[in-house]
Motif scaffolding. Sequence first.
Motif, PDB file in Angstrom:
ATOM      1  N   VAL A   7       8.251   4.656  12.611  1.00  0.00           N
ATOM      2  CA  VAL A   7       8.862   4.232  11.371  1.00  0.00           C
ATOM      3  C   VAL A   7       8.091   3.047  10.814  1.00  0.00           C
ATOM      4  CG1 VAL A   7      10.832   2.769  10.721  1.00  0.00           C
ATOM      5  CG2 VAL A   7      11.233   5.079  11.576  1.00  0.00           C
ATOM      6  N   ARG A   8       8.147   2.875   9.508  1.00  0.00           N
ATOM      7  CA  ARG A   8       7.455   1.759   8.905  1.00  0.00           C
ATOM      8  C   ARG A   8       8.422   0.941   8.066  1.00  0.00           C
ATOM      9  NH1 ARG A   8       2.509   1.750   4.576  1.00  0.00           N
ATOM     10  NH2 ARG A   8       1.271   2.672   6.238  1.00  0.00           N
ATOM     11  N   ARG A   9       8.304  -0.364   8.178  1.00  0.00           N
ATOM     12  CA  ARG A   9       9.165  -1.248   7.409  1.00  0.00           C
ATOM     13  C   ARG A   9       8.525  -1.478   6.053  1.00  0.00           C
ATOM     14  NH1 ARG A   9      12.442  -6.130   9.123  1.00  0.00           N
ATOM     15  NH2 ARG A   9      12.143  -5.254  11.188  1.00  0.00           N
ATOM     16  N   VAL A  10       9.283  -1.310   4.992  1.00  0.00           N
ATOM     17  CA  VAL A  10       8.760  -1.479   3.641  1.00  0.00           C
ATOM     18  C   VAL A  10       9.402  -2.692   2.993  1.00  0.00           C
ATOM     19  CG1 VAL A  10       8.584  -0.455   1.354  1.00  0.00           C
ATOM     20  CG2 VAL A  10       8.455   0.990   3.389  1.00  0.00           C
ATOM     21  N   VAL A  11       8.583  -3.556   2.447  1.00  0.00           N
ATOM     22  CA  VAL A  11       9.112  -4.734   1.780  1.00  0.00           C
ATOM     23  C   VAL A  11       9.058  -4.535   0.286  1.00  0.00           C
ATOM     24  CG1 VAL A  11       8.873  -7.199   1.474  1.00  0.00           C
ATOM     25  CG2 VAL A  11       8.265  -6.153   3.653  1.00  0.00           C
ATOM     26  N   ALA A  68      11.127  -5.634  -3.638  1.00  0.00           N
ATOM     27  CA  ALA A  68      11.254  -6.801  -4.498  1.00  0.00           C
ATOM     28  C   ALA A  68      12.481  -7.629  -4.139  1.00  0.00           C
ATOM     29  CB  ALA A  68      11.335  -6.362  -5.956  1.00  0.00           C
ATOM     30  N   ASP A  69      13.451  -7.031  -3.487  1.00  0.00           N
ATOM     31  CA  ASP A  69      14.652  -7.780  -3.142  1.00  0.00           C
ATOM     32  C   ASP A  69      14.569  -8.243  -1.685  1.00  0.00           C
ATOM     33  OD1 ASP A  69      15.121  -5.487  -1.665  1.00  0.00           O
ATOM     34  OD2 ASP A  69      16.400  -4.624  -3.197  1.00  0.00           O
ATOM     35  N   GLU A  70      15.671  -8.766  -1.190  1.00  0.00           N
ATOM     36  CA  GLU A  70      15.627  -9.324   0.157  1.00  0.00           C
ATOM     37  C   GLU A  70      15.984  -8.338   1.263  1.00  0.00           C
ATOM     38  OE1 GLU A  70      19.711 -11.301  -0.953  1.00  0.00           O
ATOM     39  OE2 GLU A  70      18.328 -10.054  -2.108  1.00  0.00           O
ATOM     40  N   PHE A  71      16.142  -7.057   0.900  1.00  0.00           N
ATOM     41  CA  PHE A  71      16.528  -6.064   1.896  1.00  0.00           C
ATOM     42  C   PHE A  71      15.333  -5.332   2.479  1.00  0.00           C
ATOM     43  CE2 PHE A  71      20.034  -6.360  -1.189  1.00  0.00           C
ATOM     44  CZ  PHE A  71      21.025  -6.857  -0.343  1.00  0.00           C
ATOM     45  N   ALA A  72      15.345  -5.168   3.790  1.00  0.00           N
ATOM     46  CA  ALA A  72      14.278  -4.407   4.436  1.00  0.00           C
ATOM     47  C   ALA A  72      14.569  -2.931   4.213  1.00  0.00           C
ATOM     48  CB  ALA A  72      14.244  -4.728   5.920  1.00  0.00           C
ATOM     49  N   VAL A 123       4.372 -13.874  -2.145  1.00  0.00           N
ATOM     50  CA  VAL A 123       3.648 -12.860  -1.387  1.00  0.00           C
ATOM     51  C   VAL A 123       4.395 -12.549  -0.098  1.00  0.00           C
ATOM     52  CG1 VAL A 123       1.521 -12.338  -0.167  1.00  0.00           C
ATOM     53  CG2 VAL A 123       1.456 -13.678  -2.280  1.00  0.00           C
ATOM     54  N   VAL A 124       4.616 -11.273   0.136  1.00  0.00           N
ATOM     55  CA  VAL A 124       5.296 -10.877   1.360  1.00  0.00           C
ATOM     56  C   VAL A 124       4.278 -10.351   2.360  1.00  0.00           C
ATOM     57  CG1 VAL A 124       7.042  -9.399   2.356  1.00  0.00           C
ATOM     58  CG2 VAL A 124       7.302 -10.269   0.032  1.00  0.00           C
ATOM     59  N   GLY A 125       4.238 -10.957   3.516  1.00  0.00           N
ATOM     60  CA  GLY A 125       3.259 -10.547   4.513  1.00  0.00           C
ATOM     61  C   GLY A 125       3.866  -9.728   5.622  1.00  0.00           C
ATOM     62  N   ALA A 126       3.400  -9.967   6.823  1.00  0.00           N
ATOM     63  CA  ALA A 126       3.873  -9.188   7.955  1.00  0.00           C
ATOM     64  C   ALA A 126       4.999  -9.899   8.692  1.00  0.00           C
ATOM     65  CB  ALA A 126       2.717  -8.913   8.913  1.00  0.00           C
ATOM     66  N   ASP A 127       5.103 -11.201   8.542  1.00  0.00           N
ATOM     67  CA  ASP A 127       6.155 -11.933   9.237  1.00  0.00           C
ATOM     68  C   ASP A 127       7.311 -12.220   8.287  1.00  0.00           C
ATOM     69  OD1 ASP A 127       5.239 -13.969   7.618  1.00  0.00           O
ATOM     70  OD2 ASP A 127       3.937 -14.780   9.171  1.00  0.00           O
ATOM     71  N   GLU A 128       8.239 -13.044   8.751  1.00  0.00           N
ATOM     72  CA  GLU A 128       9.434 -13.262   7.944  1.00  0.00           C
ATOM     73  C   GLU A 128       9.332 -14.430   6.970  1.00  0.00           C
ATOM     74  OE1 GLU A 128      11.204 -15.175  11.837  1.00  0.00           O
ATOM     75  OE2 GLU A 128       9.317 -14.181  11.423  1.00  0.00           O
ATOM     76  N   PHE A 129       8.124 -15.019   6.874  1.00  0.00           N
ATOM     77  CA  PHE A 129       7.973 -16.169   6.002  1.00  0.00           C
ATOM     78  C   PHE A 129       7.469 -15.793   4.624  1.00  0.00           C
ATOM     79  CE2 PHE A 129       7.180 -17.608  10.374  1.00  0.00           C
ATOM     80  CZ  PHE A 129       8.242 -18.494  10.508  1.00  0.00           C
ATOM     81  N   ALA A 130       8.060 -16.398   3.613  1.00  0.00           N
ATOM     82  CA  ALA A 130       7.588 -16.162   2.256  1.00  0.00           C
ATOM     83  C   ALA A 130       6.334 -17.003   2.052  1.00  0.00           C
ATOM     84  CB  ALA A 130       8.665 -16.567   1.264  1.00  0.00           C
ATOM     85  N   ARG A 131       5.386 -16.455   1.321  1.00  0.00           N
ATOM     86  CA  ARG A 131       4.168 -17.194   1.019  1.00  0.00           C
ATOM     87  C   ARG A 131       3.996 -17.234  -0.474  1.00  0.00           C
ATOM     88  NH1 ARG A 131       0.896 -16.965   6.033  1.00  0.00           N
ATOM     89  NH2 ARG A 131       2.336 -16.008   7.478  1.00  0.00           N
ATOM     90  N   PHE A 132       3.308 -18.275  -0.967  1.00  0.00           N
ATOM     91  CA  PHE A 132       3.139 -18.430  -2.408  1.00  0.00           C
ATOM     92  C   PHE A 132       1.696 -18.664  -2.789  1.00  0.00           C
ATOM     93  CE2 PHE A 132       7.471 -19.431  -1.345  1.00  0.00           C
ATOM     94  CZ  PHE A 132       8.209 -18.863  -2.377  1.00  0.00           C
TER      95      PHE A 132
END
Lengths: 151, 151
Positions: free
Chosen positions: A75-79, A81-85, B78-87
């Motif tokens: 499975v792949r996690r998709v990010v 625009a919102d805060e939901f995985a 910017v959304v990366g691979a971890d749980e931290f937001a980047r700008f």
Amino acid sequence: MAPPTTPELVDVHRTAAERLQADGQRFTGGRRTLVDTLVRTDRPLTIAEILARVDGLAQSSAYRNLAVLERAGVVRRVVGADEFARFELAEGLTEHHHHLICSACGQVVDFALDPEVEVALESALGRVAHDGGFTVESHRLDLLGVCDACA
Amino acid sequence: MAPPTTPELVDVHRTAAERLQADGQRFTGGRRTLVDTLVRTDRPLTIAEILARVDGLAQSSAYRNLAVLERAGVVRRVVGADEFARFELAEGLTEHHHHLICSACGQVVDFALDPEVEVALESALGRVAHDGGFTVESHRLDLLGVCDACA
DNA sequence: CTCAGTGCAAAGGATTTGCATGCCG
DNA sequence: CGGCATGCAAATCCTTTGCACTGAG
């Protein structure tokens, strides 16, 4: 804009089982249900959507099993625009595709790229990665915008 | 793999001020500091990294101002691979570029695509969006893999 | 003076984890 | 039987928000 074709359900199960086993994990009923749920949809699903479709599934089990499935490459996690995985089947279990992400409602829709462009892109990316001393596992390409419903 | 060129600092300030004003927001000292910090780097920064570089900046102010700057189109999340937001600075304040994301450490590095491929890609994306009844604002292309340091 | 910007601390919310129980192997 | 999977509920941790204060216009 034709939706990606879906590999046979049997194949998906077999591949999923193989990848899990290779990672030392079992293909439990709960995990099978999750995979089935993702096979039946044509876009990434949020945890909430998954819980709504799978009766009697504990939230923690969903998170835990999706994490296992992600590590195993099923499975792949998709990010979005919102805060939901959101989650979808990984490469090899679905055709390679990309996402249209609505910045208004956060909805994610799949789409495939013209094969010719896709090839050119992959080759260019291969070059970039090589030059940058980076081992590429995959790439993701998303379109950010506003969907019809929100416009 | 040449790093994207950086527009003149003065231009960045002017553009930032304009976009903020257009959104009914002021270009305060704190916001100016955030923009300056992002101008000085060649990759997206996490909140923690920003706080470490800007002395005396409250975490809440960082989040709040970055949110304002994002709404005004000065900064991009910017959304990366971890749980931290980047700008990073938004389009127009930096050259158009993409990201190499390390799935091991989460680090994000910028890179530019061969202009020829970029053009072909944009045209293909325009077609897709049109066919899908989707109003595109931008696209993002990321390479997921493992960086030298983590290999 | 007025109102937006800022800091501090408390709240929020998706996600994770501890623990007891149940089931597959 | 043994160990992993599962549910429930409590804990985490990034991020957001309430409130009082300060500074710019």
